[in-house]
Enzyme design. Structure first.
Site, PDB file in Angstrom:
ATOM      1  N   GLU A 174      -5.835  -7.808  -0.480  1.00 38.94           N
ATOM      2  CA  GLU A 174      -6.571  -7.609   0.772  1.00 38.94           C
ATOM      3  C   GLU A 174      -8.012  -7.212   0.498  1.00 38.94           C
ATOM      4  O   GLU A 174      -8.277  -6.356  -0.348  1.00 38.94           O
ATOM      5  CB  GLU A 174      -5.929  -6.497   1.625  1.00 38.94           C
ATOM      6  CG  GLU A 174      -4.561  -6.832   2.179  1.00 38.94           C
ATOM      7  CD  GLU A 174      -4.035  -5.754   3.144  1.00 38.94           C
ATOM      8  OE1 GLU A 174      -4.842  -4.932   3.636  1.00 38.94           O
ATOM      9  OE2 GLU A 174      -2.817  -5.743   3.383  1.00 38.94           O
ATOM     10  N   GLU A 207       0.780  -1.233   0.000  1.00 44.19           N
ATOM     11  CA  GLU A 207       0.000   0.000   0.000  1.00 44.19           C
ATOM     12  C   GLU A 207       0.816   1.290   0.000  1.00 44.19           C
ATOM     13  O   GLU A 207       0.737   2.093   0.933  1.00 44.19           O
ATOM     14  CB  GLU A 207      -0.958  -0.005   1.206  1.00 44.19           C
ATOM     15  CG  GLU A 207      -1.920  -1.167   1.169  1.00 44.19           C
ATOM     16  CD  GLU A 207      -3.013  -1.088   2.228  1.00 44.19           C
ATOM     17  OE1 GLU A 207      -2.833  -0.372   3.237  1.00 44.19           O
ATOM     18  OE2 GLU A 207      -4.054  -1.743   2.037  1.00 44.19           O
TER      19      GLU A 207
HETATM   20  C1  GLC Z   1      -4.471  -2.262   5.598  1.00 38.49           C
HETATM   21  C2  GLC Z   1      -3.211  -2.901   5.968  1.00 38.49           C
HETATM   22  C3  GLC Z   1      -3.410  -3.719   7.150  1.00 38.49           C
HETATM   23  C4  GLC Z   1      -4.610  -3.231   7.959  1.00 38.49           C
HETATM   24  C5  GLC Z   1      -5.854  -3.489   7.143  1.00 38.49           C
HETATM   25  C6  GLC Z   1      -7.193  -3.207   7.797  1.00 38.49           C
HETATM   26  O1  GLC Z   1      -4.535  -2.082   4.302  1.00 38.49           O
HETATM   27  O2  GLC Z   1      -2.424  -3.455   4.965  1.00 38.49           O
HETATM   28  O3  GLC Z   1      -2.217  -3.688   7.837  1.00 38.49           O
HETATM   29  O4  GLC Z   1      -4.707  -3.808   9.196  1.00 38.49           O
HETATM   30  O5  GLC Z   1      -5.710  -2.794   5.957  1.00 38.49           O
HETATM   31  O6  GLC Z   1      -7.444  -1.847   8.008  1.00 38.49           O
END
Ligand code: GLC
Length: 372
Positions: free
Chosen positions: A313, A198
């Site tokens: 993610e 990110e």
């Molecule tokens: C973010 C991060 C992660 C975080 C998650 C939830 O993008 O990569 O470390 O905990 O999203 O917010």
């Protein structure tokens, strides 16, 4: 973009303030069924939108990433255990038994010299070796990355995170990757490198377009053909794909993250600067459109640019009502897969988790939404 701005701001403030409240391990105790671990690994049936800019091997690797999980909040805490979870050997058995891919976020930057050479701490690197090798031995694909090098994107430090001289920040990234790449040069091609989790803030746009090729060159010195993941700015936002300029390299998979609708997925997260109230359910037509628009933007970019994608993610906070978490999870999974986008869910055993360390069992409805 208007839609993206508040989210990006929230994300920034989230990262800035998350350390005020380390992740809680709230056990969600739901009946797990026997045989949960017997699920055979499954691959994304739909091929990538395009592989015209990558080799056949990287195209196959992208497709084989299939369904995956993040072992989040473990090795990317400032020190392992700082955020309430450690990467236990049993987790490796659990995730490798059911997923095709395991993404292991790693905070190398806090375990390396503060000088430009960024010499890696050998004890920490050995710890990562242990995890990587145990996972590879299970036959899954493994993604290791550079997670929460906060200063690089211009963020304040987390507690226990060491400050470096801004003059050596970028060089450290290159030099850490030179060592990581050298270290793992002989590992299976099932090990993938993701250059930076990110990128955002000071790295948005041209800054990342300039730095990423230098990092990749350090990797390529020892790993000429290993698949490498690179993502766009604004926290790997699909809306930034159009600004991403990739180096000429035929083994790049492009990583995107998506937490839309953010007020749904992050409701109740108290360490956001302005927390979203609980009570938002999912997924009505507007919410579904937010999700499919993002994935469609990514698919079209991939089709036009020839690099396969990986959704690194997506996920929901543990306080979101469970039926909505389940509906969201299944919807994102299905919509990504029908576009040929493999994924790794955020995350395994912490506050967005699909498995409860307290009960030692899966949050079964969520597990089913990911894998059945
Ligand atoms: C973010 C991060 C992660 C975080 C998650 C939830 O993008 O990569 O470390 O905990 O999203 O917010």
């Amino acid at each position: 973009m208007t839609h993206e701005r508040p989210r990006a701001r929230s994300r920034l403030l989230h990262q800035m303030t998350r350390s005020l409240r380390p992740p809680l391990l709230l056990a969600i105790s739901l009946a797990a069924t026997a045989g949960a671990a017997a699920q055979p690994p499954r691959r994304t049936a739909v091929p990538p939108p395009s592989c015209s800019a990558v080799t056949q091997q990287t195209c196959s690797t992208a497709q084989a990433l299939g369904r995956g999980i993040n072992l989040g909040n473990m090795l990317e805490a400032p020190r392992e255990g700082d955020w309430g979870v450690k990467l236990e050997p049993v987790y490796i058995d659990q995730v490798a038994g059911v997923f095709d891919t395991v993404r292991v976020p790693v905070r190398w930057s806090n375990h390396a010299a503060l000088t430009a050479d960024a010499r890696l701490d050998e004890a920490f690197a050995k710890r990562v070796d242990q995890v990587v090798d145990a996972l590879l031995a299970k036959g899954v694909h493994v993604i290791i990355n550079m997670h929460h090098y906060n200063q690089l994107s211009g963020n304040p430090l987390h507690p226990n995170e060491k400050e470096v001289d801004p003059a050596v920040m970028d060089t450290r990234l290159v030099n850490m990757w030179r060592q990581i790449a050298q270290r793992y040069r002989d590992r299976s091609p099932r090990l993938l490198f993701e250059l930076l989790n990110e990128p955002h803030g000071r790295l948005n746009g041209e800054a990342w377009n300039t730095l990423a090729p230098k990092v990749l060159a350090a990797v390529r010195a020892t790993n000429p053909t290993r698949a490498v993941l690179i993502g766009p700015g604004e926290w790997n936002s699909v809306h930034e794909l159009k600004k991403l300029r990739l180096p000429p390299d035929r083994n790049i998979i492009v990583s995107i993250h998506n937490y839309d609708p953010f007020d749904f997925t992050h409701q109740g997260v108290q360490h956001l600067a302005k927390p979203f109230p609980l009570g938002t359910t999912c997924c009505d037509a507007r919410q579904r459109k937010a999700i499919t628009d993002a994935l469609e933007t990514a698919r079209q970019w991939s089709a036009a640019n020839g690099h396969p994608l990986h959704l690194g993610e997506f996920g929901t906070y543990e306080k979101v009502d469970l039926p909505s978490r389940v509906a969201y999870t299944r919807f994102v999974r299905d919509e990504a897969e029908r576009r040929g986008i493999p994924w790794t869910f955020w995350e395994f055993a912490s506050e967005f988790g699909v498995w409860s360390p307290k009960t030692g069992e899966w949050v079964e409805p969520l597990r089913r939404a990911l894998l059945d």
